[in-house]
Motif scaffolding. Sequence first.
Motif, PDB file in Angstrom:
ATOM      1  N   LEU A 140     -38.038  46.737  11.083  1.00 47.35           N
ATOM      2  CA  LEU A 140     -37.542  48.026  11.581  1.00 47.35           C
ATOM      3  C   LEU A 140     -36.775  48.815  10.521  1.00 47.35           C
ATOM      4  O   LEU A 140     -36.217  49.872  10.831  1.00 47.35           O
ATOM      5  CB  LEU A 140     -36.642  47.788  12.801  1.00 47.35           C
ATOM      6  N   LYS A 141     -36.737  48.276   9.279  1.00 42.07           N
ATOM      7  CA  LYS A 141     -36.033  48.938   8.165  1.00 42.07           C
ATOM      8  C   LYS A 141     -34.552  49.181   8.483  1.00 42.07           C
ATOM      9  O   LYS A 141     -34.025  50.278   8.282  1.00 42.07           O
ATOM     10  CB  LYS A 141     -36.723  50.261   7.800  1.00 42.07           C
ATOM     11  N   LEU A 142     -33.912  48.139   8.987  1.00 44.68           N
ATOM     12  CA  LEU A 142     -32.492  48.229   9.337  1.00 44.68           C
ATOM     13  C   LEU A 142     -31.595  47.516   8.336  1.00 44.68           C
ATOM     14  O   LEU A 142     -30.391  47.377   8.572  1.00 44.68           O
ATOM     15  CB  LEU A 142     -32.265  47.620  10.734  1.00 44.68           C
ATOM     16  N   ILE A 143     -32.178  47.063   7.223  1.00 43.81           N
ATOM     17  CA  ILE A 143     -31.393  46.338   6.234  1.00 43.81           C
ATOM     18  C   ILE A 143     -30.551  47.321   5.409  1.00 43.81           C
ATOM     19  O   ILE A 143     -31.008  48.389   5.021  1.00 43.81           O
ATOM     20  CB  ILE A 143     -32.318  45.513   5.310  1.00 43.81           C
ATOM     21  N   ASN A 144     -29.316  46.930   5.172  1.00 43.98           N
ATOM     22  CA  ASN A 144     -28.374  47.681   4.335  1.00 43.98           C
ATOM     23  C   ASN A 144     -28.011  49.052   4.912  1.00 43.98           C
ATOM     24  O   ASN A 144     -27.846  50.023   4.188  1.00 43.98           O
ATOM     25  CB  ASN A 144     -28.905  47.862   2.908  1.00 43.98           C
ATOM     26  N   ASN A 145     -27.897  49.126   6.236  1.00 44.76           N
ATOM     27  CA  ASN A 145     -27.315  50.307   6.861  1.00 44.76           C
ATOM     28  C   ASN A 145     -26.602  49.876   8.137  1.00 44.76           C
ATOM     29  O   ASN A 145     -26.840  48.792   8.663  1.00 44.76           O
ATOM     30  CB  ASN A 145     -28.369  51.391   7.138  1.00 44.76           C
ATOM     31  N   MET A 146     -25.746  50.736   8.636  1.00 46.65           N
ATOM     32  CA  MET A 146     -24.871  50.344   9.741  1.00 46.65           C
ATOM     33  C   MET A 146     -25.647  50.067  11.028  1.00 46.65           C
ATOM     34  O   MET A 146     -25.210  49.272  11.861  1.00 46.65           O
ATOM     35  CB  MET A 146     -23.814  51.420   9.993  1.00 46.65           C
ATOM     36  N   TRP A 147     -26.817  50.697  11.201  1.00 45.94           N
ATOM     37  CA  TRP A 147     -27.580  50.451  12.421  1.00 45.94           C
ATOM     38  C   TRP A 147     -28.139  49.038  12.470  1.00 45.94           C
ATOM     39  O   TRP A 147     -28.384  48.497  13.546  1.00 45.94           O
ATOM     40  CB  TRP A 147     -28.701  51.481  12.550  1.00 45.94           C
ATOM     41  N   GLY A 148     -28.329  48.431  11.319  1.00 46.52           N
ATOM     42  CA  GLY A 148     -28.737  47.036  11.302  1.00 46.52           C
ATOM     43  C   GLY A 148     -27.656  46.106  11.821  1.00 46.52           C
ATOM     44  O   GLY A 148     -27.942  45.009  12.316  1.00 46.52           O
ATOM     45  N   VAL A 149     -26.403  46.528  11.726  1.00 45.10           N
ATOM     46  CA  VAL A 149     -25.283  45.752  12.260  1.00 45.10           C
ATOM     47  C   VAL A 149     -25.085  46.032  13.748  1.00 45.10           C
ATOM     48  O   VAL A 149     -24.762  45.139  14.527  1.00 45.10           O
ATOM     49  CB  VAL A 149     -23.984  46.074  11.480  1.00 45.10           C
ATOM     50  N   ILE A 150     -25.325  47.287  14.160  1.00 43.78           N
ATOM     51  CA  ILE A 150     -25.001  47.715  15.524  1.00 43.78           C
ATOM     52  C   ILE A 150     -26.085  47.361  16.523  1.00 43.78           C
ATOM     53  O   ILE A 150     -25.801  46.767  17.580  1.00 43.78           O
ATOM     54  CB  ILE A 150     -24.748  49.242  15.537  1.00 43.78           C
ATOM     55  N   LEU A 151     -27.327  47.697  16.237  1.00 47.26           N
ATOM     56  CA  LEU A 151     -28.399  47.632  17.240  1.00 47.26           C
ATOM     57  C   LEU A 151     -28.672  46.230  17.800  1.00 47.26           C
ATOM     58  O   LEU A 151     -28.884  46.090  19.002  1.00 47.26           O
ATOM     59  CB  LEU A 151     -29.690  48.227  16.666  1.00 47.26           C
ATOM     60  N   PRO A 152     -28.692  45.168  16.982  1.00 44.55           N
ATOM     61  CA  PRO A 152     -29.048  43.861  17.556  1.00 44.55           C
ATOM     62  C   PRO A 152     -28.098  43.358  18.641  1.00 44.55           C
ATOM     63  O   PRO A 152     -28.495  42.544  19.483  1.00 44.55           O
ATOM     64  CB  PRO A 152     -29.015  42.931  16.326  1.00 44.55           C
ATOM     65  N   PHE A 153     -26.852  43.814  18.645  1.00 44.11           N
ATOM     66  CA  PHE A 153     -25.870  43.312  19.620  1.00 44.11           C
ATOM     67  C   PHE A 153     -25.336  44.423  20.511  1.00 44.11           C
ATOM     68  O   PHE A 153     -24.285  44.280  21.133  1.00 44.11           O
ATOM     69  CB  PHE A 153     -24.707  42.646  18.874  1.00 44.11           C
ATOM     70  N   MET A 154     -26.067  45.526  20.589  1.00 44.22           N
ATOM     71  CA  MET A 154     -25.582  46.686  21.329  1.00 44.22           C
ATOM     72  C   MET A 154     -25.514  46.412  22.829  1.00 44.22           C
ATOM     73  O   MET A 154     -24.639  46.932  23.530  1.00 44.22           O
ATOM     74  CB  MET A 154     -26.501  47.883  21.047  1.00 44.22           C
ATOM     75  N   VAL A 155     -26.429  45.610  23.353  1.00 44.95           N
ATOM     76  CA  VAL A 155     -26.388  45.184  24.757  1.00 44.95           C
ATOM     77  C   VAL A 155     -26.080  43.692  24.744  1.00 44.95           C
ATOM     78  O   VAL A 155     -26.951  42.872  24.488  1.00 44.95           O
ATOM     79  CB  VAL A 155     -27.717  45.476  25.477  1.00 44.95           C
ATOM     80  N   ALA A 156     -24.813  43.356  25.012  1.00 47.97           N
ATOM     81  CA  ALA A 156     -24.346  41.979  24.841  1.00 47.97           C
ATOM     82  C   ALA A 156     -24.241  41.265  26.192  1.00 47.97           C
ATOM     83  O   ALA A 156     -23.909  41.880  27.204  1.00 47.97           O
ATOM     84  CB  ALA A 156     -22.985  41.976  24.143  1.00 47.97           C
TER      85      ALA A 156
END
Length: 282
Positions: A140-156
Amino acid sequence: MSAGNAKHRRFLTAALVILFVLLGLFAVFPIVTLIVASFKPAQEMMRYGLNLRLDPELVSLKNYTYLFSDQSLYLTWYKNSLVITAIFTVLCLLFSSMVGYALAVYRFRFRNALFALVLVTMMIPLEIIILPLYKLSISLKLINNMWGVILPFMVAPLPIFFFRQYAGGLPKDFLDAARVDGCTEFGMFFRIMVPLMAPAFSSMFILQSLFSWNNFLWPLIVLRTNEQLTIPIGLATLLTPYGNNFDMLISGAVLAIVPILIVFLFFQKYFIEGMTAGGIKG
């Protein structure tokens, strides 16, 4: 009440007060020690270790001024952590509360199976899913940006479970009255349920912002460049086999406490209410 029982009660009260004071001092001592050490040169800590010894001749703001100098990326790390924590916490509370509300209020097929899946997800350690999650982030090209940190755990799973329990204990009469008045489902959620669940939002705001601010392992994997790092990872880079920058590390750790402390002080009034009210059925 007899004089003996009153005396016994006063003794127990005094013992509890002394116990909690000691526990409070035990909890505060590391923070006070860290603050004191942040005003001393690193050589003092290497010589005597972390302690409350404070020599007026050695006290200075040099460690803090270095944090804000052009040679340091600390402010960049601080800004990254603030932005990621703010966005993550808001999105996590929004979507997790929607899911928890739906699982508590609506009756549909496989509702209990979905809730059981949420509980199972809570039991899975992050280390087990890191590899597939990392491969998905690359796709998904989420490496090295803040969305790569946010999106995987956005619905916890934890907030979903908490909001589901809290919403299940609220009376449903408000929703029935809103439906009669022609209110939409989203309108009922935002106008009725969100205000009623304010203590739950406050509790989860503290816990999720604390999780995001202190998150280390996943951002360490996703973020690559120094300009993208967050506070925990940035401070960790100061400890290397070639030398340790304890001056910046300790003062930076002291300032890193401030945002979470502010959040807790602001929401503490509702924290206990939100953590306990979810078990009370209306």
